[in-house]
Design an enzyme around this catalytic site. Structure first.
Site, PDB file in Angstrom:
ATOM      1  N   ARG A 104     -17.618 -17.003 -25.838  1.00 46.92           N
ATOM      2  CA  ARG A 104     -17.417 -17.824 -26.830  1.00 46.92           C
ATOM      3  C   ARG A 104     -16.587 -18.908 -26.807  1.00 46.92           C
ATOM      4  NH1 ARG A 104     -15.404 -13.870 -31.774  1.00 46.92           N
ATOM      5  NH2 ARG A 104     -13.548 -14.438 -30.606  1.00 46.92           N
ATOM      6  N   THR A 108     -15.301 -23.340 -31.533  1.00 45.91           N
ATOM      7  CA  THR A 108     -16.239 -23.167 -32.227  1.00 45.91           C
ATOM      8  C   THR A 108     -16.669 -21.818 -32.679  1.00 45.91           C
ATOM      9  OG1 THR A 108     -17.947 -23.326 -30.803  1.00 45.91           O
ATOM     10  CG2 THR A 108     -17.268 -25.561 -31.825  1.00 45.91           C
ATOM     11  N   ASP A 200      -8.734  -8.477 -26.598  1.00 45.26           N
ATOM     12  CA  ASP A 200      -9.865  -9.201 -25.755  1.00 45.26           C
ATOM     13  C   ASP A 200     -10.366  -8.167 -24.835  1.00 45.26           C
ATOM     14  OD1 ASP A 200     -11.141 -10.508 -23.771  1.00 45.26           O
ATOM     15  OD2 ASP A 200     -10.733 -12.421 -24.789  1.00 45.26           O
ATOM     16  N   ASP A 203     -10.832  -9.471 -20.925  1.00 44.47           N
ATOM     17  CA  ASP A 203      -9.374  -9.354 -20.459  1.00 44.47           C
ATOM     18  C   ASP A 203      -8.864  -7.955 -19.995  1.00 44.47           C
ATOM     19  OD1 ASP A 203      -9.518 -12.124 -20.133  1.00 44.47           O
ATOM     20  OD2 ASP A 203      -8.446 -12.539 -22.144  1.00 44.47           O
TER      21      ASP A 203
HETATM   22  C1  PRP Z   1     -16.560 -11.398 -26.321  1.00 48.69           C
HETATM   23  C2  PRP Z   1     -17.135 -10.013 -26.217  1.00 48.69           C
HETATM   24  C3  PRP Z   1     -18.575 -10.567 -26.990  1.00 48.69           C
HETATM   25  C4  PRP Z   1     -18.258 -11.707 -27.764  1.00 48.69           C
HETATM   26  C5  PRP Z   1     -18.059 -11.077 -29.375  1.00 48.69           C
HETATM   27  O1  PRP Z   1     -16.866 -12.102 -25.147  1.00 48.69           O
HETATM   28  O2  PRP Z   1     -17.285  -9.349 -25.209  1.00 48.69           O
HETATM   29  O3  PRP Z   1     -19.431 -10.954 -26.061  1.00 48.69           O
HETATM   30  O4  PRP Z   1     -16.684 -12.045 -27.556  1.00 48.69           O
HETATM   31  O5  PRP Z   1     -17.777 -12.185 -30.332  1.00 48.69           O
HETATM   32  P1  PRP Z   1     -19.000 -12.672 -31.097  1.00 48.69           P
HETATM   33  O6  PRP Z   1     -19.387 -11.505 -31.783  1.00 48.69           O
HETATM   34  O7  PRP Z   1     -18.004 -13.342 -32.274  1.00 48.69           O
HETATM   35  O8  PRP Z   1     -20.002 -13.584 -30.603  1.00 48.69           O
HETATM   36  P2  PRP Z   1     -15.967 -13.357 -24.791  1.00 48.69           P
HETATM   37  O9  PRP Z   1     -16.768 -14.520 -25.303  1.00 48.69           O
HETATM   38  O10 PRP Z   1     -14.576 -13.137 -25.180  1.00 48.69           O
HETATM   39  O11 PRP Z   1     -16.556 -13.382 -23.157  1.00 48.69           O
HETATM   40  P3  PRP Z   1     -15.915 -12.334 -21.938  1.00 48.69           P
HETATM   41  O12 PRP Z   1     -16.535 -11.045 -22.116  1.00 48.69           O
HETATM   42  O13 PRP Z   1     -16.414 -13.003 -20.723  1.00 48.69           O
HETATM   43  O14 PRP Z   1     -14.276 -12.326 -22.002  1.00 48.69           O
HETATM   44  N1  URA Z   2     -14.013 -10.741 -28.471  1.00 46.06           N
HETATM   45  C1  URA Z   2     -13.154  -9.333 -27.902  1.00 46.06           C
HETATM   46  O1  URA Z   2     -13.095  -9.422 -26.904  1.00 46.06           O
HETATM   47  N2  URA Z   2     -12.388  -9.261 -29.159  1.00 46.06           N
HETATM   48  C2  URA Z   2     -12.675  -9.565 -30.436  1.00 46.06           C
HETATM   49  O2  URA Z   2     -11.908  -8.960 -31.202  1.00 46.06           O
HETATM   50  C3  URA Z   2     -13.494 -10.552 -30.536  1.00 46.06           C
HETATM   51  C4  URA Z   2     -14.210 -10.946 -29.715  1.00 46.06           C
END
Ligand code: PRP
Ligand code: URA
Length: 209
Positions: A104, A108, A200, A203
């Site tokens: 994400r 944005t 997160d 993380d």
């Molecule tokens: C997180 C999560 C989803 C997304 C959810 O991933 O694992 O993929 O955000 O958010 P949304 O419903 O608003 O799209 P992130 O982008 O943090 O990537 P990561 O898993 O690599 O940390």
């Molecule tokens: N991605 C995450 O990992 N946690 C949230 O709460 C939203 C997006």
């Protein structure tokens, strides 16, 4: 309209409570996410077709039921979806695994694709998209759209924690997709994080913060 199934089994809810706790470290977080995914896989496979077979036990021959052998594909959204794969594979070891890399954009909140590798027969498989967090729904909706463009016809979504906004978005863009979650939380904050959520997921899973 696809179904929204909240898996409210006591084991799932207990493990999710520990997972949410800010004191839970990466090792336990990984173990719990895998265990919850395995328990949710039990529910998401409830409608798999079976056929009658004859089995000879040491005492008699009887009619039993076995899976018909439907082809299943798991599609974790990187990174956090990776934490769900092994739990589901423990129950469905023959499933093939494709990967979609999305992150994400922090400004944005829109998903940005950076990787994709799917099984060649993706269109013939019943696909389960894996991602623990369904926040705005942008990532899940984009992944499902991508799979449809690759020919996928049967898709389910397995998340752990969802915001109402995320469920609405997937339902609007992909009304036929069944959504399985362990909890529907309150709302999204100004950074589009789920409240109360668990922070997160990527993380916490990989210890990157
Ligand atoms: C997180 C999560 C989803 C997304 C959810 O991933 O694992 O993929 O955000 O958010 P949304 O419903 O608003 O799209 P992130 O982008 O943090 O990537 P990561 O898993 O690599 O940390
Ligand atoms: N991605 C995450 O990992 N946690 C949230 O709460 C939203 C997006």
């Amino acid at each position: 309209m696809g179904r929204v199934v909240v898996v409210d089994h006591p084991l799932v809810q207990h493990k999710l409570a520990i997972l949410r706790d800010e004191r839970t470290g990466a090792k336990e977080f990984r173990e719990l996410l895998e265990e919850i995914s395995m328990l949710m896989a039990y529910e998401i496979t409830r409608d798999l077709p079976t056929e009658e077979v004859e089995v000879k036990t040491p005492l008699a021959t009887c009619k039993c039921r076995m899976l018909v052998g439907k082809k299943i594909g798991l599609v974790p959204i990187l990174r956090a979806g990776l934490g769900m794969v092994n739990g589901v594979l423990r129950l469905i070891p023959a499933a093939k695994v494709g990967h979609i890399g999305l992150y994400r954009d922090p400004e944005t909140h829109q998903p940005v694709e950076y990787y994709c590798k799917l099984p060649p027969d993706t269109g013939e498989r019943e696909l389960i998209v894996l991602d623990p967090m369904l926040a705005t729904g942008g990532s899940a909706a984009a992944a499902i759209q991508f799979l449809k463009e690759k020919g996928a016809r049967q898709i389910k979504l397995m998340a752990l924690v969802a915001a109402p906004e995320g469920i609405r978005r997937v339902q609007e863009q992909h009304p036929e997709v069944d959504i399985y979650v362990a909890a529907v939380d309150w709302y999204l904050n100004e950074h589009a994080y789920i409240v109360p959520g668990l922070g997160d997921a990527g993380d916490r899973l990989f210890g990157t913060k």
